[in-house]
Motif scaffolding. Sequence first.
Motif, short mmCIF file in Angstrom:
data_model
loop_
_atom_site.label_atom_id
_atom_site.label_comp_id
_atom_site.label_asym_id
_atom_site.label_seq_id
_atom_site.Cartn_x
_atom_site.Cartn_y
_atom_site.Cartn_z
N TYR A 20 0.84 -1.21 0.00
CA TYR A 20 0.00 0.00 0.00
C TYR A 20 0.87 1.26 0.00
N ARG A 21 1.95 1.21 0.78
CA ARG A 21 2.81 2.39 0.91
C ARG A 21 3.51 2.71 -0.40
N ARG A 22 3.88 1.67 -1.13
CA ARG A 22 4.67 1.88 -2.36
C ARG A 22 3.83 2.10 -3.60
N ASP A 23 2.60 1.61 -3.57
CA ASP A 23 1.75 1.67 -4.77
C ASP A 23 1.08 3.03 -4.87
N LYS A 24 1.45 3.80 -5.86
CA LYS A 24 0.93 5.17 -6.03
C LYS A 24 -0.29 5.22 -6.94
N SER A 25 -0.72 4.09 -7.46
CA SER A 25 -1.77 4.11 -8.48
C SER A 25 -3.18 4.05 -7.89
N GLY A 26 -4.08 4.73 -8.57
CA GLY A 26 -5.51 4.59 -8.27
C GLY A 26 -6.04 5.42 -7.11
N TRP A 27 -5.19 6.20 -6.44
CA TRP A 27 -5.64 6.99 -5.30
C TRP A 27 -6.37 8.25 -5.76
N LYS A 28 -7.47 8.56 -5.09
CA LYS A 28 -8.21 9.79 -5.39
C LYS A 28 -8.29 10.62 -4.12
N ILE A 29 -7.85 11.87 -4.22
CA ILE A 29 -7.86 12.74 -3.04
C ILE A 29 -9.30 13.12 -2.71
N CYS A 30 -9.68 12.95 -1.43
CA CYS A 30 -11.04 13.30 -1.02
C CYS A 30 -11.07 14.43 0.02
N ARG A 31 -9.89 14.74 0.58
CA ARG A 31 -9.84 15.83 1.56
C ARG A 31 -8.41 16.34 1.67
N GLU A 32 -8.27 17.67 1.67
CA GLU A 32 -6.95 18.29 1.81
C GLU A 32 -7.08 19.54 2.67
N GLY A 33 -6.05 19.80 3.47
CA GLY A 33 -6.06 21.01 4.29
C GLY A 33 -5.11 20.90 5.45
N ASN A 34 -4.54 22.04 5.85
CA ASN A 34 -3.60 22.09 6.98
C ASN A 34 -2.45 21.09 6.83
N GLY A 35 -2.00 20.92 5.59
CA GLY A 35 -0.85 20.04 5.35
C GLY A 35 -1.17 18.56 5.36
N VAL A 36 -2.44 18.22 5.43
CA VAL A 36 -2.85 16.81 5.48
C VAL A 36 -3.65 16.47 4.22
N SER A 37 -3.33 15.33 3.63
CA SER A 37 -4.05 14.86 2.46
C SER A 37 -4.66 13.49 2.75
N VAL A 38 -5.93 13.32 2.45
CA VAL A 38 -6.60 12.03 2.61
C VAL A 38 -7.07 11.56 1.23
N SER A 39 -6.69 10.34 0.86
CA SER A 39 -7.09 9.77 -0.42
C SER A 39 -7.77 8.43 -0.20
N TRP A 40 -8.40 7.94 -1.24
CA TRP A 40 -9.06 6.65 -1.13
C TRP A 40 -8.96 5.90 -2.46
N ARG A 41 -9.17 4.60 -2.37
CA ARG A 41 -9.39 3.78 -3.56
C ARG A 41 -10.20 2.57 -3.10
N PRO A 42 -10.88 1.88 -4.01
CA PRO A 42 -11.67 0.72 -3.59
C PRO A 42 -10.79 -0.34 -2.94
#
Length: 213
Positions: A20-42
């Motif tokens: 999970y840590r190494r795989d950069k594919s398929g992530w969609k950002i759903c929340r960003e702010g204050n230096g924090v990014s949250v992404s998701w994928r199925p």
Amino acid sequence: MDPAVAAQMGKAVAEKMLQYRRDKSGWKICREGNGVSVSWRPSMEFPGNLYRGEGIVNGTPEKVWGCVKPLAGTLRDQWDENVSGFEIIESITDTLCVSRTTTPSAAMKLISPRDFVDLVLVKTYEDGTLTSNAVNVEHPSCPPKPGYVRGFNHPCGCFCEPVPGEPGKTSLVTFFQTDLSGYLPRSVVDSFFPRSMAGFYANLEKAVRTLYD
């Protein structure tokens, strides 16, 4: 729990977390702010989502780890609004245990209190990264309890990574992949996790500052 089976499970979940840590594919950002990014994928594990949080926390990896580690002596239930209790059900080795985590009601009480029983492996990598790697298990000492809906954590955990040239900072990457169970509308679950993960980083930043002063 059989130590050999537990060790094998712990190794498997740690390998999955590295993927999970190494795989950069398929992530969609759903929340960003204050230096924090949250992404998701199925999720590939259950009919829900795998969430990834990323942010820099002011504090050494050791201090950040002290606040987030899923081991005896953790400060997690003192600052994390999504954790009401934490206990070790069985210590298998110094780095492998079975834990029970309880969570309070959330989302304006649409989500009732939950509990989670997990096998947790703590692993340290050569670059100084400290990791927790967890997955749900059944344990004879911890059957479902009244007042809690039993939830299930699919492979999840965090990476406390040193920031090169910045010894007082930690890059924290978190993965949540949780089946909350019960009859919850999908929309409630999908809005809860990104919001709670962003709050997790904000509350952790305060905890590192106040608990280690």
